[in-house]
Design an enzyme around this catalytic site. Structure first.
Site, PDB file in Angstrom:
ATOM      1  N   GLU A  73      -4.374   8.363   7.657  1.00 49.69           N
ATOM      2  CA  GLU A  73      -3.746   7.286   8.386  1.00 49.69           C
ATOM      3  C   GLU A  73      -2.675   6.837   7.682  1.00 49.69           C
ATOM      4  O   GLU A  73      -2.344   6.974   6.390  1.00 49.69           O
ATOM      5  CB  GLU A  73      -4.693   6.144   8.374  1.00 49.69           C
ATOM      6  CG  GLU A  73      -5.313   5.463   7.307  1.00 49.69           C
ATOM      7  CD  GLU A  73      -4.468   4.365   6.827  1.00 49.69           C
ATOM      8  OE1 GLU A  73      -3.468   3.851   7.472  1.00 49.69           O
ATOM      9  OE2 GLU A  73      -4.791   3.856   5.578  1.00 49.69           O
ATOM     10  N   ARG A  90       0.681   0.337   9.244  1.00 51.94           N
ATOM     11  CA  ARG A  90       1.404  -0.729   8.658  1.00 51.94           C
ATOM     12  C   ARG A  90       0.850  -1.942   9.143  1.00 51.94           C
ATOM     13  O   ARG A  90       0.690  -2.207  10.248  1.00 51.94           O
ATOM     14  CB  ARG A  90       2.609  -0.625   8.665  1.00 51.94           C
ATOM     15  CG  ARG A  90       3.633   0.527   8.276  1.00 51.94           C
ATOM     16  CD  ARG A  90       4.894   0.339   8.903  1.00 51.94           C
ATOM     17  NE  ARG A  90       4.853   0.625  10.303  1.00 51.94           N
ATOM     18  CZ  ARG A  90       6.091   0.863  11.247  1.00 51.94           C
ATOM     19  NH1 ARG A  90       7.173   0.084  10.615  1.00 51.94           N
ATOM     20  NH2 ARG A  90       5.943   1.024  12.439  1.00 51.94           N
ATOM     21  N   ASN A 121       2.874   5.913   0.056  1.00 52.67           N
ATOM     22  CA  ASN A 121       2.723   4.701  -0.596  1.00 52.67           C
ATOM     23  C   ASN A 121       3.441   4.385  -2.144  1.00 52.67           C
ATOM     24  O   ASN A 121       3.852   3.836  -2.373  1.00 52.67           O
ATOM     25  CB  ASN A 121       1.259   4.379  -0.725  1.00 52.67           C
ATOM     26  CG  ASN A 121       0.669   3.901   0.576  1.00 52.67           C
ATOM     27  OD1 ASN A 121       1.633   3.551   1.600  1.00 52.67           O
ATOM     28  ND2 ASN A 121      -0.698   3.359   0.863  1.00 52.67           N
ATOM     29  N   PHE A 167      12.494  -1.385   2.398  1.00 54.63           N
ATOM     30  CA  PHE A 167      11.974  -1.387   1.243  1.00 54.63           C
ATOM     31  C   PHE A 167      12.979  -1.759   0.041  1.00 54.63           C
ATOM     32  O   PHE A 167      12.596  -1.419  -1.164  1.00 54.63           O
ATOM     33  CB  PHE A 167      10.945  -0.411   0.985  1.00 54.63           C
ATOM     34  CG  PHE A 167       9.791  -0.272   1.902  1.00 54.63           C
ATOM     35  CD1 PHE A 167       8.646  -0.837   1.433  1.00 54.63           C
ATOM     36  CD2 PHE A 167      10.071   0.183   3.131  1.00 54.63           C
ATOM     37  CE1 PHE A 167       7.704  -0.736   2.144  1.00 54.63           C
ATOM     38  CE2 PHE A 167       8.852  -0.023   3.847  1.00 54.63           C
ATOM     39  CZ  PHE A 167       7.534  -0.200   3.483  1.00 54.63           C
ATOM     40  N   CYS A 208      -3.901  -1.769   0.024  1.00 57.12           N
ATOM     41  CA  CYS A 208      -3.147  -0.357   0.244  1.00 57.12           C
ATOM     42  C   CYS A 208      -2.349  -0.253  -1.155  1.00 57.12           C
ATOM     43  O   CYS A 208      -2.855   0.921  -2.136  1.00 57.12           O
ATOM     44  CB  CYS A 208      -2.730   0.194   1.213  1.00 57.12           C
ATOM     45  SG  CYS A 208      -3.850   0.091   2.789  1.00 57.12           S
TER      46      CYS A 208
END
Length: 468
Positions: free
Chosen positions: A178, A181, A238, A279, A290
């Site tokens: 998956e 967000r 991530n 980011f 996460c």
């Protein structure tokens, strides 16, 4: 997610309702785990036209979902849940054995939290879910892992499943990570930017292309690969995002030392298409359920595999991120003249990011709690996460509005970038304070606007002197 699976004999049973009319394909989808990932995925599958059964051992969670109440805040999910409870496409149960016997495609969407004694992921929920599904199958089935797991997990699960499947039946395990967000999970499930299928046979790939026919028809790319690569995609994504955040936060320290402005610097960097602007906001750093656990689990697994350079890099990323919280604490102490003891501090934000009520490993709450421990009188306001924050940190005070949170304060900290904080009128808020001082820990406020309204302004890596 903290969905814990028990054996079928230990479960309280909620019998599935009578089957509604089948979908055009007739494929029944069972989703194991109805936490953040599972509930969102189950509702999205119903929206894509499938008959769905969500299974969980938490009776309260199942009852809430069956009543149309999502037990967490996620924009757009509540109306979709209500819609498909009405259409009959989605139901919920605590009988995992019944769900395993009923479904054709079984999605594992349970949590993989960090172990209490190490950085490794706790895989007990995933293993229990896979075992429960396999031993209760009544027909050939496809088992699809969506939970974020360390590389090598799926191969071991295949062995567990093979040992549990009833004789004469065939169960295939594949991995379909998956990429949700929080705050945009519905959009990300219905219109994903990619679909990764790992370890599929031609038949399994065909089935999953049928399940995701809607997004694929819109042009969503499908990446078909092996199990290890599929397992690594999510944690690597991530890890990259976390690295990008920690990079700009490290550079913000250089900006402070050199008198530069990290926000302008990030804007300039973002024009490079190889880098991009997302980011690259210097500030309090990342948190949530996460990124922190995923980079630590990858760090642990990289060490196990002997990939020490990757592990060392992630160690630095984690340390830089955690260090940002100390830097914000230092700014608050400095703003209060060297001590926060008995000072009134308003904290705007409790969730780890906007558009969610998730306070797991929230930098905002961590800073608020640390200030409280140093003797400050801390009042927190968050438009959605107030209740979840209060359950985690009941000793803090909580406000019901921005105005209430800043009233009588010696300093205000903006720790979550909700729109109502970043667009607040500083000229209206200033008279409410004892001293109009603000610390922008997310890099979203305009120093000139706040300073012209009489505020003393501070931020991470911001050359605010030039704005005066």
């Amino acid at each position: 997610m903290n969905d814990q699976f028990l054996s079928a004999a230990e479960l309280s049973v909620t019998e599935p309702a009578a089957d509604p009319a089948p979908t055009p394909t007739g494929t029944r989808i069972a989703v194991f785990g109805t936490g953040y990932l599972g509930a969102t995925h189950a509702v999205a599958m119903a929206e894509l036209g499938f008959e769905v059964l969500g299974a969980d051992t938490d009776q309260g969670k199942v009852d809430a979902l069956a009543a149309g109440k999502v037990p967490f805040y996620e924009p757009g999910l509540d109306p979709l849940l209500t819609k498909h409870l009405d259409t009959g496409r989605i139901r919920f149960t605590t009988d995992l054995a019944a769900a395993a016997a009923w479904g054709d495609v079984h999605f594992i969407c349970v949590g993989t939290p960090q172990q209490k004694t190490s950085h490794a992921a706790n895989l007990s929920y995933v293993e229990s879910a896979a075992t429960t599904i396999a031993r209760n199958l009544t027909k050939d089935a496809l088992i699809v892992g969506k939970s974020t797991v360390p590389v090598g997990t799926a191969a071991r699960l295949r062995e567990l499943i093979a040992a549990e499947v009833p004789r004469g039946l065939r169960a295939e395990l594949v991995w379909n990570p998956e990429f949700l967000r929080e705050g945009k999970a519905v959009q990300d499930t219905l219109h994903p930017d990619r679909i990764v299928l790992g370890g599929t046979s031609p038949a399994a790939e065909a089935t999953l292309r049928e399940v995701y026919a809607g997004p694929i028809s819109e042009g969503t790319p499908v990446v078909v690969t092996d199990l290890p690569t599929a397992e690594l995609v999510k944690v690597s994504a991530n890890a990259f995002l976390a690295t990008k955040i920690s990079f700009i936060n490290a550079i913000s320290g250089v900006c402070e030392a050199a008198g530069a402005d990290v926000t302008v610097l990030a804007d300039a960097l973002g024009h490079d298409v190889r880098i991009g602007r997302q980011f690259l906001d210097a500030g309090l750093g990342f948190g949530g359920g996460c990124l922190p656990k995923d980079i630590r689990a990858l760090m642990h697994r990289a060490n196990e595999l002997g990939a020490y350079r990757a592990s060392a890099l992630l160690q630095q990323v984690d340390e830089i991120n955690m260090g940002q919280r100390e830097r914000v604490l230092d700014l608050a102490v400095q703003a209060c003249g060297g001590s926060v003891l008995n000072r009134r501090i308003g904290v705007l934000g409790a969730a780890f990011k906007p558009h969610t009520d998730d306070v797991r490993d929230s930098p905002a709450l961590n800073v608020a709690a640390a200030l409280h421990l140093r003797g400050a009188q801390v009042t927190v306001f968050d438009p959605e996460a107030g209740d979840t924050a209060r359950r985690s940190f009941p000793t803090l005070s909580y406000a019901t509005s921005v105005e209430e949170a800043v009233e009588g304060t010696d300093v205000v900290l903006v720790l979550t970038e909700w729109d109502q904080f970043t667009t607040a009128d500083p000229s209206v808020l200033a008279p409410l304070t004892s001293a109009p001082r603000v610390i922008d820990a997310r890099g979203k406020l305009d120093p000139r606007t706040w300073q012209s309204a009489g505020w003393e302004f501070a931020g991470l890596g911001r050359n605010v002197g030039a704005a005066a």
